[in-house]
Enzyme design. Sequence first.
Site, PDB file in Angstrom:
ATOM      1  N   ARG A 163      70.200  44.281   4.074  1.00 57.48           N
ATOM      2  CA  ARG A 163      69.924  45.267   3.038  1.00 57.48           C
ATOM      3  C   ARG A 163      68.936  44.750   1.997  1.00 57.48           C
ATOM      4  O   ARG A 163      68.332  45.544   1.272  1.00 57.48           O
ATOM      5  CB  ARG A 163      71.219  45.726   2.373  1.00 57.48           C
ATOM      6  CG  ARG A 163      72.017  44.648   1.653  1.00 57.48           C
ATOM      7  CD  ARG A 163      73.376  45.191   1.212  1.00 57.48           C
ATOM      8  NE  ARG A 163      74.165  44.219   0.485  1.00 57.48           N
ATOM      9  CZ  ARG A 163      74.914  43.283   1.060  1.00 57.48           C
ATOM     10  NH1 ARG A 163      74.948  43.188   2.371  1.00 57.48           N
ATOM     11  NH2 ARG A 163      75.617  42.435   0.333  1.00 57.48           N
TER      12      ARG A 163
ATOM     13  N   GLU B 201      78.535  47.685  -0.822  1.00 59.25           N
ATOM     14  CA  GLU B 201      78.386  46.304  -0.367  1.00 59.25           C
ATOM     15  C   GLU B 201      78.106  45.316  -1.495  1.00 59.25           C
ATOM     16  O   GLU B 201      78.680  44.223  -1.528  1.00 59.25           O
ATOM     17  CB  GLU B 201      77.276  46.218   0.688  1.00 59.25           C
ATOM     18  CG  GLU B 201      77.619  46.949   1.977  1.00 59.25           C
ATOM     19  CD  GLU B 201      76.695  46.571   3.120  1.00 59.25           C
ATOM     20  OE1 GLU B 201      76.404  45.381   3.303  1.00 59.25           O
ATOM     21  OE2 GLU B 201      76.253  47.490   3.831  1.00 59.25           O
TER      22      GLU B 201
ATOM     23  N   HIS C 102      78.594  74.641  -1.290  1.00 56.23           N
ATOM     24  CA  HIS C 102      79.391  75.497  -0.420  1.00 56.23           C
ATOM     25  C   HIS C 102      80.775  74.939  -0.132  1.00 56.23           C
ATOM     26  O   HIS C 102      81.572  75.585   0.555  1.00 56.23           O
ATOM     27  CB  HIS C 102      78.658  75.723   0.910  1.00 56.23           C
ATOM     28  CG  HIS C 102      77.325  76.375   0.749  1.00 56.23           C
ATOM     29  ND1 HIS C 102      77.177  77.643   0.250  1.00 56.23           N
ATOM     30  CD2 HIS C 102      76.072  75.912   1.001  1.00 56.23           C
ATOM     31  CE1 HIS C 102      75.889  77.950   0.204  1.00 56.23           C
ATOM     32  NE2 HIS C 102      75.199  76.915   0.653  1.00 56.23           N
TER      33      HIS C 102
ATOM     34  N   LYS D  27      84.068  42.378  12.761  1.00 58.06           N
ATOM     35  CA  LYS D  27      83.296  41.992  13.943  1.00 58.06           C
ATOM     36  C   LYS D  27      84.037  40.951  14.779  1.00 58.06           C
ATOM     37  O   LYS D  27      84.023  41.015  16.021  1.00 58.06           O
ATOM     38  CB  LYS D  27      81.924  41.468  13.528  1.00 58.06           C
ATOM     39  CG  LYS D  27      81.003  42.516  12.932  1.00 58.06           C
ATOM     40  CD  LYS D  27      79.681  41.899  12.504  1.00 58.06           C
ATOM     41  CE  LYS D  27      78.731  42.944  11.939  1.00 58.06           C
ATOM     42  NZ  LYS D  27      77.446  42.343  11.473  1.00 58.06           N
TER      43      LYS D  27
END
Length: 218
Positions: free
Chosen positions: A26, A105, A121, A212
């Site tokens: 990132r 994060e 909506h 992971k």
Amino acid sequence: GGKLIDIAREKGYDHIRVPADWPSPRACLGFSLVQQLGVLNKLDIISDKSLRSIKSSITLINSEMENIKLRAKKIANQIHNKIPIIYTTDRMQSVAVRLRQQINENSKALCWHHVIPEMNHNELVGWRDKKDNLAVIYLRNDDDFERNNMRIEINQKIISKYTNTIINVYSKGNDLIERALYLVHVGDWISWYLSQLRGMDAIEVDVIDYLKSELAKV
């Protein structure tokens, strides 16, 4: 790097290798975004104007850096100890996603976003209880569609009954790329300052590493 670069080399695929000495993916948006735009330009899918906009975005951000940091720090203080909710129009949805993920994060905080007009909506109906632990951030552009601006103004009138924290963040720039990258930069700094206020390590993502590792066992 890794297996992808090995496969690309083995099969003779064209590839661009992003510099590896960065703390997290990132943090490499500048590399990955420019590379992708460069590829699209090389394939004649987008014009040279997009690349020129990247260059002008750098100039804009550099000239606005101190103002960006001051604005971001102020917003971080406003949303500290609150749950941020990000609203924007559909043309800036990717920027809202980026800000949400950065707060998740970097700041280690829950956050959500929605897009106008779709938000009108459904989610608007959910605003019924007064909760001062919610902070609403609107990412806006001076050239947003007129009716969307009207929607935002009406939204804020409704939402102000239920939260005391509503923040408008306007972009700067001459086109969509400049404005998007300006808001991305403001948002990244918001998440950084918020991580400091929360005493969090902006780089650490141990829970993702755990996920992971557990998946790798299956």
